[in-house]
Design an enzyme around this catalytic site. Structure first.
Site, PDB file in Angstrom:
ATOM      1  N   ASP A  45     -97.521 -80.045 -96.985  1.00  0.00           N
ATOM      2  CA  ASP A  45     -98.253 -78.967 -96.326  1.00  0.00           C
ATOM      3  C   ASP A  45     -99.022 -79.522 -95.130  1.00  0.00           C
ATOM      4  O   ASP A  45    -100.176 -79.934 -95.239  1.00  0.00           O
ATOM      5  CB  ASP A  45     -99.214 -78.325 -97.329  1.00  0.00           C
TER       6      ASP A  45
ATOM      7  N   ARG B 280     -93.273 -77.826 -83.490  1.00  0.00           N
ATOM      8  CA  ARG B 280     -92.229 -76.832 -83.671  1.00  0.00           C
ATOM      9  C   ARG B 280     -92.245 -75.775 -82.564  1.00  0.00           C
ATOM     10  O   ARG B 280     -91.206 -75.282 -82.154  1.00  0.00           O
ATOM     11  CB  ARG B 280     -92.383 -76.148 -85.034  1.00  0.00           C
TER      12      ARG B 280
ATOM     13  N   CYS C  48    -134.643 -53.388-110.743  1.00  0.00           N
ATOM     14  CA  CYS C  48    -135.948 -52.814-111.118  1.00  0.00           C
ATOM     15  C   CYS C  48    -136.986 -52.977-110.010  1.00  0.00           C
ATOM     16  O   CYS C  48    -138.152 -52.647-110.206  1.00  0.00           O
ATOM     17  CB  CYS C  48    -136.434 -53.443-112.424  1.00  0.00           C
TER      18      CYS C  48
ATOM     19  N   GLU D 240     -93.507 -84.298 -91.331  1.00  0.00           N
ATOM     20  CA  GLU D 240     -94.687 -83.447 -91.438  1.00  0.00           C
ATOM     21  C   GLU D 240     -95.926 -84.323 -91.260  1.00  0.00           C
ATOM     22  O   GLU D 240     -96.095 -85.305 -92.003  1.00  0.00           O
ATOM     23  CB  GLU D 240     -94.683 -82.792 -92.827  1.00  0.00           C
TER      24      GLU D 240
ATOM     25  N   GLU E 156     -87.000 -82.370-102.820  1.00  0.00           N
ATOM     26  CA  GLU E 156     -88.092 -83.051-102.121  1.00  0.00           C
ATOM     27  C   GLU E 156     -89.367 -82.236-102.262  1.00  0.00           C
ATOM     28  O   GLU E 156     -89.319 -81.048-102.574  1.00  0.00           O
ATOM     29  CB  GLU E 156     -87.757 -83.181-100.620  1.00  0.00           C
TER      30      GLU E 156
ATOM     31  N   SER F 226     -86.760 -72.459 -89.782  1.00  0.00           N
ATOM     32  CA  SER F 226     -87.601 -72.549 -90.984  1.00  0.00           C
ATOM     33  C   SER F 226     -86.687 -72.565 -92.208  1.00  0.00           C
ATOM     34  O   SER F 226     -85.460 -72.606 -92.069  1.00  0.00           O
ATOM     35  CB  SER F 226     -88.577 -71.388 -91.039  1.00  0.00           C
TER      36      SER F 226
ATOM     37  N   LYS G 201     -91.793 -72.032-103.291  1.00  0.00           N
ATOM     38  CA  LYS G 201     -93.216 -72.187-102.962  1.00  0.00           C
ATOM     39  C   LYS G 201     -94.093 -71.958-104.182  1.00  0.00           C
ATOM     40  O   LYS G 201     -93.889 -71.013-104.938  1.00  0.00           O
ATOM     41  CB  LYS G 201     -93.593 -71.167-101.889  1.00  0.00           C
TER      42      LYS G 201
ATOM     43  N   ASP H 240     -94.744 -63.717 -96.492  1.00  0.00           N
ATOM     44  CA  ASP H 240     -93.335 -63.818 -96.883  1.00  0.00           C
ATOM     45  C   ASP H 240     -92.879 -62.531 -97.560  1.00  0.00           C
ATOM     46  O   ASP H 240     -91.747 -62.092 -97.401  1.00  0.00           O
ATOM     47  CB  ASP H 240     -93.123 -65.001 -97.841  1.00  0.00           C
TER      48      ASP H 240
ATOM     49  N   LYS I  13     -92.539 -80.256-100.666  1.00  0.00           N
ATOM     50  CA  LYS I  13     -92.752 -79.531 -99.407  1.00  0.00           C
ATOM     51  C   LYS I  13     -94.172 -79.857 -98.925  1.00  0.00           C
ATOM     52  O   LYS I  13     -95.154 -79.322 -99.439  1.00  0.00           O
ATOM     53  CB  LYS I  13     -92.575 -78.025 -99.621  1.00  0.00           C
TER      54      LYS I  13
ATOM     55  N   CYS J 198    -135.586 -62.581-111.629  1.00  0.00           N
ATOM     56  CA  CYS J 198    -136.411 -61.391-111.758  1.00  0.00           C
ATOM     57  C   CYS J 198    -137.321 -61.651-112.959  1.00  0.00           C
ATOM     58  O   CYS J 198    -136.838 -61.857-114.075  1.00  0.00           O
ATOM     59  CB  CYS J 198    -135.547 -60.161-111.993  1.00  0.00           C
TER      60      CYS J 198
ATOM     61  N   CYS K 142    -135.778 -57.377-106.985  1.00  0.00           N
ATOM     62  CA  CYS K 142    -134.693 -57.209-107.951  1.00  0.00           C
ATOM     63  C   CYS K 142    -133.900 -55.942-107.612  1.00  0.00           C
ATOM     64  O   CYS K 142    -134.503 -54.870-107.454  1.00  0.00           O
ATOM     65  CB  CYS K 142    -135.259 -57.126-109.354  1.00  0.00           C
TER      66      CYS K 142
ATOM     67  N   CYS L 248    -136.493 -54.977-117.240  1.00  0.00           N
ATOM     68  CA  CYS L 248    -135.367 -54.937-116.287  1.00  0.00           C
ATOM     69  C   CYS L 248    -134.075 -54.647-117.082  1.00  0.00           C
ATOM     70  O   CYS L 248    -133.675 -55.447-117.939  1.00  0.00           O
ATOM     71  CB  CYS L 248    -135.294 -56.267-115.561  1.00  0.00           C
TER      72      CYS L 248
ATOM     73  N   TYR M 161     -88.469 -86.134 -93.506  1.00  0.00           N
ATOM     74  CA  TYR M 161     -87.573 -85.453 -94.445  1.00  0.00           C
ATOM     75  C   TYR M 161     -86.219 -85.010 -93.905  1.00  0.00           C
ATOM     76  O   TYR M 161     -85.419 -84.468 -94.660  1.00  0.00           O
ATOM     77  CB  TYR M 161     -88.274 -84.232 -95.052  1.00  0.00           C
TER      78      TYR M 161
HETATM   79  S1  IVH Z   1     -86.399 -79.427 -94.300  1.00  0.00           S
HETATM   80  C1  IVH Z   1     -83.451 -77.376 -91.422  1.00  0.00           C
HETATM   81  N1  IVH Z   1     -87.959 -80.693 -95.974  1.00  0.00           N
HETATM   82  O1  IVH Z   1     -91.303 -76.681 -94.179  1.00  0.00           O
HETATM   83  C2  IVH Z   1     -84.378 -77.748 -92.495  1.00  0.00           C
HETATM   84  N2  IVH Z   1     -88.963 -79.128 -94.496  1.00  0.00           N
HETATM   85  O2  IVH Z   1     -90.502 -73.799 -93.879  1.00  0.00           O
HETATM   86  C3  IVH Z   1     -85.591 -78.408 -92.011  1.00  0.00           C
HETATM   87  N3  IVH Z   1     -91.400 -78.985 -94.738  1.00  0.00           N
HETATM   88  O3  IVH Z   1     -90.764 -76.532 -90.739  1.00  0.00           O
HETATM   89  C4  IVH Z   1     -86.720 -78.419 -92.947  1.00  0.00           C
HETATM   90  N4  IVH Z   1     -91.621 -80.476 -96.321  1.00  0.00           N
HETATM   91  O4  IVH Z   1     -92.407 -78.243 -91.577  1.00  0.00           O
HETATM   92  C5  IVH Z   1     -87.902 -79.769 -94.994  1.00  0.00           C
HETATM   93  N5  IVH Z   1     -89.215 -81.914 -97.499  1.00  0.00           N
HETATM   94  C6  IVH Z   1     -89.161 -81.019 -96.524  1.00  0.00           C
HETATM   95  C7  IVH Z   1     -90.306 -80.381 -96.016  1.00  0.00           C
HETATM   96  C8  IVH Z   1     -90.160 -79.428 -95.017  1.00  0.00           C
HETATM   97  C9  IVH Z   1     -92.276 -79.643 -95.527  1.00  0.00           C
HETATM   98  C10 IVH Z   1     -91.797 -77.926 -93.779  1.00  0.00           C
HETATM   99  C11 IVH Z   1     -91.281 -78.165 -92.388  1.00  0.00           C
HETATM  100  C12 IVH Z   1     -90.528 -76.939 -92.037  1.00  0.00           C
HETATM  101  C13 IVH Z   1     -91.020 -75.955 -93.022  1.00  0.00           C
HETATM  102  C14 IVH Z   1     -89.957 -74.925 -93.325  1.00  0.00           C
END
Ligand code: IVH
Length: 529
Positions: free
Chosen positions: A117, A136, A409, A173, A113, A83, A312, A38, A115, A424, A406, A430, A225
């Site tokens: 993973d 995706r 030594c 997700e 919300e 994204s 993040k 990023d 995020k 050792c 060692c 040593c 989500y």
């Molecule tokens: S909203 C147009 N909400 O993050 C907006 N994304 O970097 C759509 N992700 O591809 C995304 N938790 O896979 C949204 N609570 C959440 C999320 C979420 C995980 C992921 C998702 C997306 C990526 C974006």
């Protein structure tokens, strides 16, 4: 920077980022952390903003990557899967808030919300039934993974309740919950199969399996989500998820509606630490303008919505190349292997070294020089290596042979029964063992005499100390000559050394503390009568 210099930098960044995109999306084997990626993207974006004459539609800033796989049929997404804009600090969130308010006015609420993973999927339902599930892909087209998605128990194949549109898409997700992940890895270890480095890789590997009955064995889950659409189906983001929950989708209840940025910040602060207690992994939080009308007012850039942003958390795991392994000899003679890594960002710091514990650990992980290894930050100061990326293993890499002598030594190493460490046995000669004992003796925990490691090293190199008792035989004339001392400091240091309390001296020289008796008892000292 001249435009020519900017162009060179832009080209270089594009090359590097194209390669990282390929590593991440095609090979599923990222070589840098999301944080670093990023960072590079925003550096390139900045340069492209400043030098628009070099804008190129094929720049890595213009796409969201691809996980298209030849073995799956692919379809165009009805709504491109964009994204989210990323940020790692609160100042950028304030800027986001200001940008939003400029368009919507001040009466704005944010829906916060987690995020999740995992792996993003877009599911389309027709007449209340799951019709198609796409990954995706490159954001425009995705792979059809419907057969595998159907095996996930928590995904409704037929909807509950009423009021859902005749056809609609919902995004979620796919995640691999932590407990199931640990269990699967233990089973794979027992069968001698390669381990998954983290739950996200396990989720993405599972979705891409050809045999859906095998997928069905995996404890995958899916958290939802987002319901994309042009019409005003819902008034707000939170109502859209409430409806989705009534239709049978799994919507976690951790989400919060926030009236102010302060509330958003406290949501972030809470989850930054509480994430550890969640049964699945998150890598940040997502902040969305709640009102759908406002979302529509704000719209999208080419790559991201203007009405949402992700904050993040700093990554706690990273992938890096193992350059070499060093061996450190401690004061007890224990030999510890330490990995030298290509520098990598991890939880906000640059990591160059990581612990490998002992020979058993090296053998268990089958770590080889040149491998790409996963590094994790635990509670310890030095991060540890927790796995190897077997896909990146070059067949030419040789199994690692633990040293037999060692490194300091050259004495043959010994291994005590029932102990993982090599030792050792040359306790008295040593150098790191001798220095280690002296350092330990004068350390804060024991005598609490202020001396840098370098001072002990110097005294040792000059042949002035070979054991703890030599410290007490040190003379002012010898010390003052040394490069680290001046008249005053030599006096102060020697006084501190020789006037420490007897109580501390005895405690710190107990045999079970240092492993050996302090011998001989210093001749120049008399026990107080
Ligand atoms: S909203 C147009 N909400 O993050 C907006 N994304 O970097 C759509 N992700 O591809 C995304 N938790 O896979 C949204 N609570 C959440 C999320 C979420 C995980 C992921 C998702 C997306 C990526 C974006």
């Amino acid at each position: 920077m001249t435009p020519e210099q900017a162009k060179v930098k832009i080209d270089k960044l594009r090359d590097v980022l194209h390669q990282h995109n390929y590593d991440y999306y095609i090979k599923s084997e990222p070589t840098i952390s999301d944080f670093e990626f990023d960072h590079l993207i925003s550096e390139l974006q900045q340069l492209e903003n400043n030098y628009p004459q070099f804008i190129d539609e094929n720049s890595p800033t213009n796409r969201v990557g691809s996980d298209l796989n030849r073995e799956f049929e692919s379809f165009t997404h009805p709504y491109p899967m964009l994204s989210l804009g990323n940020t790692y600090n609160k100042e950028e969130l304030e800027e986001f808030d200001q940008r939003v308010r400029k368009v919507t006015g001040d009466d704005v609420s944010y829906f916060c919300e987690l995020k999740y993973d995992g792996v993003a999927v877009a599911l389309t339902y027709t007449n209340g039934k799951l019709w198609r599930a796409l990954t995706r892909g490159d954001g425009t087209r995705g792979d059809d993974v419907t057969r595998n998605i159907r095996t996930i128990r928590s995904i409704p194949l037929k909807l509950q309740g009423k009021g859902y549109p005749q056809q609609f898409e919902i995004r979620g997700e796919v995640i691999f919950p932590g407990e199931g992940f640990e269990k699967m890895n233990r089973e794979r270890e027992a069968k001698g199969e390669p381990l998954f480095a983290n739950p996200r890789n396990a989720a993405s590997g599972s979705l891409k399996m050809q045999n859906s009955s095998e997928v069905a064995q995996r404890p995958l889950d899916c958290l939802f989500y987002y319901v994309p659409g042009e019409q005003h189906l819902f008034e707000t983001q939170h109502k859209s998820l409430e409806s989705a929950r009534e239709w049978g989708f799994k919507i976690p209840s951790y989400n919060r509606l926030s009236r102010s940025l302060e509330e958003v910040f406290s949501f972030i602060d809470h989850w930054e630490s509480a994430r550890e207690d969640l049964p699945f992994e998150i890598d940040g939080v997502v902040i969305k303008v709640d009102s759908i009308a406002m979302q529509q007012q704000l719209g999208f850039t080419a790559k991201t919505p203007r009405w949402a942003i992700s904050y993040k958390f700093k990554a706690e795991q990273a992938l890096s190349c193992l350059l070499s392994i060093d061996f450190q000899v401690g004061r007890t003679g224990a030999v510890t292997p330490v990995a030298n890594l290509e520098p990598v960002q991890l939880a906000g710091t640059t990591v160059k070294r990581a612990s490998l514990h002992n020979a058993d650990q090296i053998q268990l992980l089958d770590v080889r020089i040149g491998d790409h290894v996963y590094v994790e930050k635990g509670g310890e100061i030095i991060p540890k290596i927790i796995g190897v990326s077997m896909e990146r293993r070059d067949p030419a890499f040789q199994p690692f042979q633990f040293i037999t002598r060692c490194p300091e030594c050259n004495t043959p190493l010994e291994r005590k029964e029932d102990e993982a460490a090599h030792y050792c046995p040359n306790t008295n000669e040593c150098p790191p063992q001798i220095k280690g004992r002296i350092e330990h003796f004068i350390s804060r925990k024991a005598m609490d005499i202020n001396a840098a490691e370098a001072t002990i090293d110097l005294l040792f190199r000059e042949g002035l100390v070979r054991n703890v008792s030599d410290l007490y035989a040190l003379k002012y004339d010898e010390v003052v000559k040394l490069e680290r001392f001046a008249e005053k400091s030599a006096q102060i240091w020697l006084r501190a050394l020789k006037h420490r309390s007897w109580h501390l001296f005895i405690v710190s020289s107990l045999p079970w503390e240092s492993g050996t008796w302090v011998k001989p008892w210093p001749e120049n000292l008399r026990m107080p009568s």
